[in-house]
Design a protein around this motif. Structure first.
Motif, PDB file in Angstrom:
ATOM      1  N   TYR A 136      56.368  36.893  37.961  1.00  0.00           N
ATOM      2  CA  TYR A 136      55.071  36.341  37.513  1.00  0.00           C
ATOM      3  C   TYR A 136      55.228  35.755  36.111  1.00  0.00           C
ATOM      4  O   TYR A 136      54.747  34.652  35.830  1.00  0.00           O
ATOM      5  N   THR A 171      39.940  42.331  36.378  1.00  0.00           N
ATOM      6  CA  THR A 171      39.671  41.634  37.653  1.00  0.00           C
ATOM      7  C   THR A 171      40.494  42.319  38.744  1.00  0.00           C
ATOM      8  O   THR A 171      41.233  43.264  38.464  1.00  0.00           O
ATOM      9  N   ASN A 180      42.265  27.569  37.157  1.00  0.00           N
ATOM     10  CA  ASN A 180      42.207  29.025  37.008  1.00  0.00           C
ATOM     11  C   ASN A 180      42.989  29.766  38.101  1.00  0.00           C
ATOM     12  O   ASN A 180      43.547  30.830  37.837  1.00  0.00           O
ATOM     13  N   ILE A 233      38.125  35.816  36.923  1.00  0.00           N
ATOM     14  CA  ILE A 233      37.879  34.941  35.774  1.00  0.00           C
ATOM     15  C   ILE A 233      37.240  33.631  36.227  1.00  0.00           C
ATOM     16  O   ILE A 233      36.397  33.061  35.530  1.00  0.00           O
ATOM     17  N   ASP A 256      42.803  24.789  48.526  1.00  0.00           N
ATOM     18  CA  ASP A 256      44.006  25.586  48.302  1.00  0.00           C
ATOM     19  C   ASP A 256      44.925  24.726  47.445  1.00  0.00           C
ATOM     20  O   ASP A 256      45.372  23.660  47.888  1.00  0.00           O
ATOM     21  N   VAL A 301      43.104  41.467  31.962  1.00  0.00           N
ATOM     22  CA  VAL A 301      41.684  41.176  32.188  1.00  0.00           C
ATOM     23  C   VAL A 301      41.208  42.021  33.372  1.00  0.00           C
ATOM     24  O   VAL A 301      41.953  42.233  34.332  1.00  0.00           O
ATOM     25  N   ARG A 334      39.653  28.964  48.377  1.00  0.00           N
ATOM     26  CA  ARG A 334      40.419  28.723  49.611  1.00  0.00           C
ATOM     27  C   ARG A 334      39.526  28.921  50.823  1.00  0.00           C
ATOM     28  O   ARG A 334      39.576  28.147  51.763  1.00  0.00           O
ATOM     29  N   ASN A 342      35.712  32.027  43.296  1.00  0.00           N
ATOM     30  CA  ASN A 342      34.971  33.022  44.074  1.00  0.00           C
ATOM     31  C   ASN A 342      34.998  34.419  43.468  1.00  0.00           C
ATOM     32  O   ASN A 342      34.187  35.262  43.818  1.00  0.00           O
ATOM     33  N   ARG A 343      35.949  34.675  42.550  1.00  0.00           N
ATOM     34  CA  ARG A 343      36.019  36.033  41.972  1.00  0.00           C
ATOM     35  C   ARG A 343      36.739  35.986  40.620  1.00  0.00           C
ATOM     36  O   ARG A 343      37.262  34.945  40.221  1.00  0.00           O
ATOM     37  N   LYS A 370      54.457  31.922  34.888  1.00  0.00           N
ATOM     38  CA  LYS A 370      53.477  31.598  33.837  1.00  0.00           C
ATOM     39  C   LYS A 370      54.156  30.924  32.642  1.00  0.00           C
ATOM     40  O   LYS A 370      53.511  30.160  31.920  1.00  0.00           O
TER      41      LYS A 370
HETATM   42  N1  LIG Z   1      43.695  39.399  35.312  1.00  0.00           N
HETATM   43  C1  LIG Z   1      44.579  39.314  34.324  1.00  0.00           C
HETATM   44  O1  LIG Z   1      44.969  40.335  33.732  1.00  0.00           O
HETATM   45  C2  LIG Z   1      45.115  37.960  33.884  1.00  0.00           C
HETATM   46  C3  LIG Z   1      45.798  37.901  32.655  1.00  0.00           C
HETATM   47  C4  LIG Z   1      46.331  36.681  32.241  1.00  0.00           C
HETATM   48  C5  LIG Z   1      46.155  35.555  33.027  1.00  0.00           C
HETATM   49  N2  LIG Z   1      45.484  35.652  34.218  1.00  0.00           N
HETATM   50  C6  LIG Z   1      45.359  34.423  35.015  1.00  0.00           C
HETATM   51  O2  LIG Z   1      43.985  34.086  35.139  1.00  0.00           O
HETATM   52  C7  LIG Z   1      43.747  33.428  36.385  1.00  0.00           C
HETATM   53  C8  LIG Z   1      42.642  34.148  37.149  1.00  0.00           C
HETATM   54  O3  LIG Z   1      43.071  35.487  37.370  1.00  0.00           O
HETATM   55  P1  LIG Z   1      42.109  36.647  37.907  1.00  0.00           P
HETATM   56  O4  LIG Z   1      42.425  37.848  37.119  1.00  0.00           O
HETATM   57  O5  LIG Z   1      40.707  36.170  38.001  1.00  0.00           O
HETATM   58  O6  LIG Z   1      42.733  36.842  39.357  1.00  0.00           O
HETATM   59  P2  LIG Z   1      42.090  37.315  40.748  1.00  0.00           P
HETATM   60  O7  LIG Z   1      40.936  38.193  40.489  1.00  0.00           O
HETATM   61  O8  LIG Z   1      43.219  37.814  41.561  1.00  0.00           O
HETATM   62  O9  LIG Z   1      41.568  35.915  41.354  1.00  0.00           O
HETATM   63  C9  LIG Z   1      42.500  34.911  41.637  1.00  0.00           C
HETATM   64  C10 LIG Z   1      41.759  33.708  42.157  1.00  0.00           C
HETATM   65  O10 LIG Z   1      42.723  32.670  42.438  1.00  0.00           O
HETATM   66  C11 LIG Z   1      42.508  32.236  43.770  1.00  0.00           C
HETATM   67  N3  LIG Z   1      43.740  31.691  44.359  1.00  0.00           N
HETATM   68  C12 LIG Z   1      44.931  32.315  44.532  1.00  0.00           C
HETATM   69  N4  LIG Z   1      45.792  31.476  45.132  1.00  0.00           N
HETATM   70  C13 LIG Z   1      45.130  30.303  45.344  1.00  0.00           C
HETATM   71  C14 LIG Z   1      45.464  29.064  45.926  1.00  0.00           C
HETATM   72  N5  LIG Z   1      46.690  28.836  46.435  1.00  0.00           N
HETATM   73  N6  LIG Z   1      44.526  28.075  45.961  1.00  0.00           N
HETATM   74  C15 LIG Z   1      43.301  28.285  45.464  1.00  0.00           C
HETATM   75  N7  LIG Z   1      42.885  29.454  44.927  1.00  0.00           N
HETATM   76  C16 LIG Z   1      43.808  30.445  44.863  1.00  0.00           C
HETATM   77  C17 LIG Z   1      42.019  33.469  44.507  1.00  0.00           C
HETATM   78  O11 LIG Z   1      41.432  33.096  45.736  1.00  0.00           O
HETATM   79  P3  LIG Z   1      41.317  34.122  46.995  1.00  0.00           P
HETATM   80  O12 LIG Z   1      40.066  34.925  46.775  1.00  0.00           O
HETATM   81  O13 LIG Z   1      41.274  33.214  48.177  1.00  0.00           O
HETATM   82  O14 LIG Z   1      42.561  34.980  46.972  1.00  0.00           O
HETATM   83  C18 LIG Z   1      41.039  33.983  43.476  1.00  0.00           C
HETATM   84  O15 LIG Z   1      39.849  33.250  43.515  1.00  0.00           O
HETATM   85  C19 LIG Z   1      45.096  33.446  37.110  1.00  0.00           C
HETATM   86  O16 LIG Z   1      45.759  32.213  36.909  1.00  0.00           O
HETATM   87  C20 LIG Z   1      45.861  34.579  36.438  1.00  0.00           C
HETATM   88  O17 LIG Z   1      47.259  34.437  36.561  1.00  0.00           O
HETATM   89  C21 LIG Z   1      44.955  36.820  34.649  1.00  0.00           C
END
Ligand SMILES: NC(=O)c1ccc[n+]([C@@H]2O[C@H](COP(=O)([O-])OP(=O)(O)OC[C@H]3O[C@@H](n4cnc5c(N)ncnc54)[C@H](OP(=O)(O)O)[C@@H]3O)[C@@H](O)[C@H]2O)c1
Length: 247
Positions: A150, A185, A84, A18, A61, A183, A39, A15-16, A154
């Motif tokens: 965190y 986000t 993701n 990456i 979820d 990233v 979720r 939904n948002r 990871k």
């Molecule tokens: N952003 C960074 O800097 C970065 C860097 C390295 C790795 N990552 C990894 O990349 C992935 C995506 O990150 P992002 O930056 O896009 O994060 P984000 O913008 O916070 O989005 C996280 C997504 O995960 C969903 N989520 C969280 N808990 C969940 C659950 N229990 N079941 C199903 N969905 C769930 C959230 O849903 P809701 O909308 O319902 O909360 C949202 O859609 C993550 O694994 C993160 O750790 C991110």
């Protein structure tokens, strides 16, 4: 997996951030069907309004093992699984503001991932092997004290990815680990460093799938840290050890 055109994919946390970028990149790459999991399915409304048709909403979820198993039983045509979904509390280990943060991160970033892997591996196998993508992080390889819990979750996701690659080899499932730096986000908002657009991460991952790589470092920060770790891991650890939680 050298052909994304015509594939059927599932993206968690679609939904948002990456996850949403993955859906858009898969559309661009010609995927036949994209299961967009969230979720709360209402958070997918805007995406579906614009790109419905090949994008189908799924309520999921990843910490709910029963729900994961039910959905895996329904998506029998899946060929590409993109794990993701993740959470980050951005805090240290000694005195976290939220004492449940470390457990919650493990529950989502490790056990949630494990739920997905266990439930969907047989589906991928039944469809010829396919591929699995796991979103880890560059902090899987070197811990940052400012996000110590965190980082640990990871690191666990990375270890799982290595082990499952071995277990899935026999059924022909390709496993790709993804190790981004910051990233741009919602999750990345707290990080005061240069950030990569989520679309760049999604594109790098799909390119890596097509060329058959096992690990991808999709942005300059991740690439630099990866090279530095290869050259002198202890020096990098000493450097990141200075990035302490806010007092
Ligand atoms: N952003 C960074 O800097 C970065 C860097 C390295 C790795 N990552 C990894 O990349 C992935 C995506 O990150 P992002 O930056 O896009 O994060 P984000 O913008 O916070 O989005 C996280 C997504 O995960 C969903 N989520 C969280 N808990 C969940 C659950 N229990 N079941 C199903 N969905 C769930 C959230 O849903 P809701 O909308 O319902 O909360 C949202 O859609 C993550 O694994 C993160 O750790 C991110």
């Amino acid at each position: 997996m050298n052909e994304l055109n015509g594939t059927t994919a599932l993206v968690t946390g679609a939904n948002r951030g990456i996850g949403k970028a993955f859906v858009l990149a898969l559309l661009q790459a010609g995927a036949a069907k994209i299961y967009a999991a969230a979720r709360n399915p209402e958070t997918l409304d805007a995406l579906l309004a614009e790109h419905g048709g090949r994008v189908l909403p799924i309520t999921l979820d990843i910490t709910d093992r029963e729900q994961v198993a039910t959905v895996a039983g329904q998506l029998t045509d899946l060929e590409l699984l993109i794990n993701n979904a993740g959470i980050a509390h951005f805090d240290g280990l000694l005195a976290p503001k939220n004492p449940d943060a470390a457990r919650a991160e493990m529950e989502t970033n490790y056990f949630g991932l494990l739920n997905m892997v266990q439930a969907f591996a047989p589906v991928l196998g039944a469809n010829g092997g396919g591929a699995m993508v796991n979103l880890a992080s560059i902090v899987s390889h070197v811990s940052f004290p400012a996000l110590g819990s965190y980082s640990a979750s990871k690191a666990a996701a990375h270890s799982l990815t290595q082990a499952i690659r071995g277990e899935l080899r026999a059924q022909g499932t390709h496993v790709l680990g993804v190790y981004p730096g910051p990233v741009d986000t919602d999750m990345g908002a707290a990080v005061k460093m240069e950030k990569t657009p989520p679309a760049v991460v999604a594109k790098a991952v799909l390119d890596a799938l097509e060329t058959g790589e096992e690990d991808v470092y999709p942005d300059p920060t991740a690439q630099h840290l990866h090279q530095s770790l290869l050259a002198d891991a202890k020096a990098v650890e000493r450097e990141t050890a200075q990035m302490l939680p806010a007092a």
